[in-house]
Design a protein around this motif. Structure first.
Motif, PDB file in Angstrom:
ATOM      1  N   ALA A  97      -5.409  -1.838  -2.799  1.00 40.22           N
ATOM      2  CA  ALA A  97      -5.702  -2.565  -1.558  1.00 40.22           C
ATOM      3  C   ALA A  97      -6.169  -3.993  -1.852  1.00 40.22           C
ATOM      4  CB  ALA A  97      -6.760  -1.814  -0.757  1.00 40.22           C
ATOM      5  N   LEU A 122       0.828  -1.207   0.000  1.00 42.05           N
ATOM      6  CA  LEU A 122       0.000   0.000   0.000  1.00 42.05           C
ATOM      7  C   LEU A 122       0.863   1.259   0.000  1.00 42.05           C
ATOM      8  CD1 LEU A 122      -2.755  -1.055   2.579  1.00 42.05           C
ATOM      9  CD2 LEU A 122      -3.021  -0.824   0.103  1.00 42.05           C
ATOM     10  N   MET A 157     -10.471   2.148   1.084  1.00 39.90           N
ATOM     11  CA  MET A 157      -9.806   0.869   0.837  1.00 39.90           C
ATOM     12  C   MET A 157     -10.577  -0.278   1.472  1.00 39.90           C
ATOM     13  SD  MET A 157      -5.828   1.721   1.600  1.00 39.90           S
ATOM     14  CE  MET A 157      -4.802   2.680   0.499  1.00 39.90           C
TER      15      MET A 157
END
Length: 428
Positions: A334, A132, A399
């Motif tokens: 994500a 991420l 996310m």
């Protein structure tokens, strides 16, 4: 990608003049949502979709109708949910899972379960966080602590829909127990890690050290377990001395919430671990008193149904178009990070762990475990509880919503095909 707050992040479109809800309207709104949740269950079965998927759609539809058509402000904002999630829903979800899991089967697979739930959860958090952080590539707007927070809440698994499917398909019991047991310990661990990272997020970066975080994790984790054990033993003592189902039910409620509140609010250790330990100990006591078991199973099934349904309805009611317009890339990153981290942890970690286990988990089982790591109520609960004072809260929440939608709309519906494909259920 900019990761800070947006003007649209606080809720549905604000171009209308909203009217504030009265208490009567609030109650009516909740009743309508719950009625729709009940109606959605047979429809979900007919469409072969998880019940949770339709709850999200219903929550979004009702919120859209109330706010944009009726022009009424529902007051559903991210700032409203921390206490509701942490002190009402999470104790119910954790205690119910601990209370109902088959303990004999859990004991037989405890090595695999603990590896996936603790070591696997921490590995998943770190791998996801790294992907991420570098995937978003905005150190100022989305620093390492933001990536770690996102990794922790995305590592919490919720295989409720999958376990139900496995039973319907006639898959081996061991597969369901591994997924269910992992989720049980995983959720409590994820809440501990998330809470620690949330505390660190409020600290200056120079004061954050790996040693301090590790010590806090051990203190929080073990302290919560000890509190839960004490409450569980006290509750078991009381249950063994009563034949009344209603009294036994009251004891379980007091134990579940008491262990959570004392651990979390008074001693500042893990309320999730407290409730988990208390639930496992109380379950052993109840199994020896069949006259109370039916009443307690009904009570906690109803409470868990309400908590799960409420969280998914809240997700639908708070989801915004801005998430998909402004955070679509973060959602895709994500989703990829979670799947890759899950695969690395399961295939790589279990390959090493299998050397120490009497009954290793075969490659077929591992494949289903990877795809069966759905994200659900706990991930949503943690995402909805994020303080809006954090500049990156909206990115993390987006996310979480994206990953949960993917698991509900893609992973869960394809699970029956995968289970049959790897030969763990009869082909039809």
């Amino acid at each position: 990608m900019y990761a800070g707050p947006t003007q649209n992040a606080m809720g549905p479109c604000k171009r209308y003049r909203a009217r504030v809800m009265s208490i009567e309207f609030i109650v009516c709104f909740i009743v309508v949502l719950l009625v729709l949740a009940i109606v959605a269950e047979p429809l979900a079965a007919k469409l072969r979709l998880p019940h949770s998927s339709l709850l999200v759609l219903l929550g979004a539809g009702v919120a859209y109708f109330v706010t944009l058509v009726l022009g009424v402000d529902t007051r559903l904002r991210a700032t409203n949910f921390h206490d509701l999630i942490f002190f009402v829903f999470l104790p119910e979800l954790i205690f119910e899972a601990a209370f109902k899991i088959p303990q004999a089967a859990l004991g037989e697979n405890i090595g695999i379960v603990l590896f996936l739930a603790i070591a696997g959860m921490l590995l998943t958090t770190l791998i996801s966080a790294a992907m991420l952080y570098f995937g978003i590539g905005h150190p100022t707007g989305f620093p390492w602590i933001a990536a770690l927070l996102a990794g922790a809440l995305l590592a919490a698994t919720d295989p409720v829909a999958v376990v139900t499917q496995l039973k319907t398909l006639g898959a081996p019991q061991r597969l369901g127990v591994v997924l269910e047991g992992e989720s049980l310990f995983n959720d409590a661990t994820a809440i501990v890690v998330f809470s620690i990272f949330l505390t660190l997020a409020a600290m200056p970066a120079s004061e954050i050290t790996a040693v301090a975080a590790s010590l806090q994790f051990l203190q929080t984790f073990l302290g919560g377990s000890l509190v839960g054990a004490a409450f569980g033993l006290a509750g078991a003592f009381l249950i063994r001395r009563t034949k009344e189902g209603t009294i036994a039910a009251t004891v379980t409620l007091a134990t579940a919430y008491g262990s959570y509140l004392v651990a979390e609010s008074l001693l500042h250790v893990s309320g999730g671990m407290g409730t988990l330990a208390a639930g496992l100990l109380l379950a052993r006591a109840v199994q020896r008193r069949a006259e109370s078991a039916e009443t307690l199973e009904f009570l906690w099934s109803a409470l868990a149904y309400l908590a799960n349904g409420s969280v998914f309805l809240l997700m639908g009611a708070t989801i915004t178009v801005a998430m998909f317009q402004e955070r679509w890339l973060a959602m895709l990153i994500a989703i990829a990070a979670v799947i890759i981290a899950r695969a690395c942890t399961t295939f790589g970690g279990l390959a090493a762990a299998n050397l120490l286990l009497q009954e290793p988990l075969s490659g077929r089982y591992q494949t289903v475990v990877v795809w069966g790591g759905l994200r659900g109520a706990v991930t949503l609960g943690l995402a909805l509880s994020l303080p809006t004072e954090l500049d990156y809260w909206f990115t993390i929440q987006s996310m979480a919503f994206g990953v949960v939608l993917f698991t509900l709309l893609v992973q869960a519906p394809t699970m029956p095909w995968l289970v049959r494909r790897v030969g763990l259920a009869p082909k039809r």
